[in-house]
Design a protein around this motif. Structure first.
Motif, mmCIF file in Angstrom:
data_model
loop_
_atom_site.group_PDB
_atom_site.id
_atom_site.type_symbol
_atom_site.label_atom_id
_atom_site.label_comp_id
_atom_site.label_asym_id
_atom_site.label_seq_id
_atom_site.Cartn_x
_atom_site.Cartn_y
_atom_site.Cartn_z
ATOM 1 N N SER A 73 4.654 -32.998 8.304
ATOM 2 C CA SER A 73 5.070 -34.135 9.113
ATOM 3 C C SER A 73 4.026 -35.230 8.953
ATOM 4 C CB SER A 73 5.235 -33.732 10.585
ATOM 5 O OG SER A 73 4.025 -33.225 11.099
ATOM 6 N N LEU A 74 4.472 -36.462 9.059
ATOM 7 C CA LEU A 74 3.583 -37.613 8.934
ATOM 8 C C LEU A 74 3.601 -38.410 10.228
ATOM 9 C CD1 LEU A 74 4.449 -39.146 5.430
ATOM 10 C CD2 LEU A 74 2.629 -37.537 5.981
ATOM 11 N N ARG A 75 2.443 -38.960 10.558
ATOM 12 C CA ARG A 75 2.345 -39.930 11.641
ATOM 13 C C ARG A 75 1.274 -40.930 11.251
ATOM 14 N NH1 ARG A 75 -2.378 -38.978 13.933
ATOM 15 N NH2 ARG A 75 -3.093 -36.859 14.366
ATOM 16 N N ARG A 76 1.278 -42.067 11.929
ATOM 17 C CA ARG A 76 0.284 -43.100 11.636
ATOM 18 C C ARG A 76 -1.123 -42.575 11.913
ATOM 19 N NH1 ARG A 76 2.194 -48.558 11.772
ATOM 20 N NH2 ARG A 76 0.040 -49.076 11.295
ATOM 21 N N PHE A 77 -2.054 -43.005 11.098
ATOM 22 C CA PHE A 77 -3.458 -42.660 11.265
ATOM 23 C C PHE A 77 -3.958 -43.278 12.561
ATOM 24 C CE2 PHE A 77 -7.990 -42.836 10.609
ATOM 25 C CZ PHE A 77 -8.282 -41.744 9.805
ATOM 26 N N ALA A 78 -4.735 -42.528 13.327
ATOM 27 C CA ALA A 78 -5.303 -43.000 14.588
ATOM 28 C C ALA A 78 -6.817 -42.833 14.554
ATOM 29 C CB ALA A 78 -4.713 -42.204 15.752
ATOM 30 N N ALA A 79 -7.509 -43.578 15.401
ATOM 31 C CA ALA A 79 -8.966 -43.492 15.458
ATOM 32 C C ALA A 79 -9.428 -42.055 15.689
ATOM 33 C CB ALA A 79 -9.501 -44.424 16.543
ATOM 34 N N ALA A 80 -8.683 -41.282 16.455
ATOM 35 C CA ALA A 80 -9.055 -39.895 16.738
ATOM 36 C C ALA A 80 -9.029 -39.013 15.484
ATOM 37 C CB ALA A 80 -8.119 -39.319 17.802
ATOM 38 N N ASP A 81 -8.374 -39.460 14.410
ATOM 39 C CA ASP A 81 -8.306 -38.689 13.161
ATOM 40 C C ASP A 81 -9.537 -38.890 12.281
ATOM 41 O OD1 ASP A 81 -5.659 -37.890 13.815
ATOM 42 O OD2 ASP A 81 -4.897 -39.782 12.986
ATOM 43 N N PHE A 82 -10.324 -39.915 12.592
ATOM 44 C CA PHE A 82 -11.382 -40.348 11.688
ATOM 45 C C PHE A 82 -12.463 -39.291 11.470
ATOM 46 C CE2 PHE A 82 -15.133 -43.151 10.706
ATOM 47 C CZ PHE A 82 -14.734 -43.452 9.415
ATOM 48 N N ALA A 83 -12.887 -38.598 12.509
ATOM 49 C CA ALA A 83 -13.962 -37.613 12.341
ATOM 50 C C ALA A 83 -13.547 -36.505 11.371
ATOM 51 C CB ALA A 83 -14.363 -37.026 13.692
ATOM 52 N N THR A 84 -12.311 -36.029 11.506
ATOM 53 C CA THR A 84 -11.816 -34.999 10.593
ATOM 54 C C THR A 84 -11.784 -35.534 9.169
ATOM 55 O OG1 THR A 84 -10.495 -33.951 12.316
ATOM 56 C CG2 THR A 84 -9.823 -33.539 10.026
ATOM 57 N N TYR A 85 -11.233 -36.723 9.001
ATOM 58 C CA TYR A 85 -11.110 -37.307 7.663
ATOM 59 C C TYR A 85 -12.485 -37.575 7.051
ATOM 60 C CZ TYR A 85 -9.245 -40.380 3.983
ATOM 61 O OH TYR A 85 -8.915 -40.946 2.789
ATOM 62 N N ARG A 86 -13.381 -38.150 7.823
ATOM 63 C CA ARG A 86 -14.711 -38.471 7.299
ATOM 64 C C ARG A 86 -15.423 -37.200 6.819
ATOM 65 N NH1 ARG A 86 -19.150 -42.476 9.563
ATOM 66 N NH2 ARG A 86 -17.629 -42.745 11.208
ATOM 67 N N ALA A 87 -15.247 -36.091 7.511
ATOM 68 C CA ALA A 87 -15.903 -34.836 7.122
ATOM 69 C C ALA A 87 -15.497 -34.388 5.723
ATOM 70 C CB ALA A 87 -15.597 -33.747 8.144
ATOM 71 N N TRP A 88 -14.281 -34.698 5.299
ATOM 72 C CA TRP A 88 -13.827 -34.326 3.960
ATOM 73 C C TRP A 88 -14.674 -34.967 2.867
ATOM 74 C CZ3 TRP A 88 -7.851 -35.386 4.307
ATOM 75 C CH2 TRP A 88 -7.285 -34.545 5.265
ATOM 76 N N PHE A 89 -15.303 -36.099 3.174
ATOM 77 C CA PHE A 89 -16.049 -36.840 2.163
ATOM 78 C C PHE A 89 -17.411 -36.216 1.857
ATOM 79 C CE2 PHE A 89 -12.588 -39.544 2.986
ATOM 80 C CZ PHE A 89 -12.375 -40.248 1.822
ATOM 81 N N GLY A 90 -17.707 -35.067 2.473
ATOM 82 C CA GLY A 90 -18.826 -34.258 2.029
ATOM 83 C C GLY A 90 -18.512 -33.590 0.702
#
Length: 168
Positions: free
Chosen positions: A22-39
């Motif tokens: 399922s897809l939904r719009r990106f929200a500020a609350a998603d940022f920490a999870t997403y940023r962690a992937w960039f390790g």
């Protein structure tokens, strides 16, 4: 807004059918999870760096959309698009990041299917994407999803997808 799900992805003979994401719009609350992937060095090399300026841009953007893909309630991918504009009447797939632990599991194909099935994108008849020529995973993904290679410019492979739209 309710989350929309993609149509089922056709199974390969050696696998069970994949459940849709399922897809939904990106929200500020998603940022920490997403940023962690960039390790992950590969993801950071392809799409990084990611910072608060990126988040501010995504949350304020009007010409595009950033979506999170959820599988069993967990964020498994983030995908971005540019919407058609008068000068460029096609949509563009700008980025697709799969959670490093989920690479190679078919999430990318499921995300592309879900994205193209979204009602707000139904009228987009032509899509484009540009992929670095040495990004084997992204090249294979768009090939597998039926996109056509339209050429190479400055090391970037251009892909196009034409499709019938609702009402046309």
């Amino acid at each position: 807004m309710p989350q929309l799900t993609s149509p089922p992805v056709l199974p390969r003979p050696d696998r069970r059918p994949a459940r849709p994401v399922s897809l939904r719009r990106f929200a500020a609350a998603d940022f920490a999870t997403y940023r962690a992937w960039f390790g992950d060095a590969e993801l950071d090399r392809r799409l990084g760096p990611i910072d608060d300026a990126w988040l501010d841009h995504v949350l304020a953007e009007r010409d595009g959309r950033q979506y999170v893909a959820l599988d069993a309630g967990r964020i498994v991918a983030v995908v971005g698009v540019l919407l058609p504009q008068p000068a460029d009447p096609w949509g563009a797939l700008t980025d697709l990041a799969v959670a490093p632990a989920r690479r190679g599991t078919g999430i990318g194909r499921r995300v592309v299917a879900a994205l193209l099935a979204r009602p707000e994108l139904a009228a987009v008849a032509e899509w484009r994407a540009w992929v670095e020529g040495d990004n084997a995973a992204a090249l294979a993904l768009l090939d597998a999803c039926g996109w056509t290679r339209a050429g190479v410019d400055d090391g970037m492979v251009e892909f196009r997808l034409r499709r019938a739209t609702r009402g046309h």
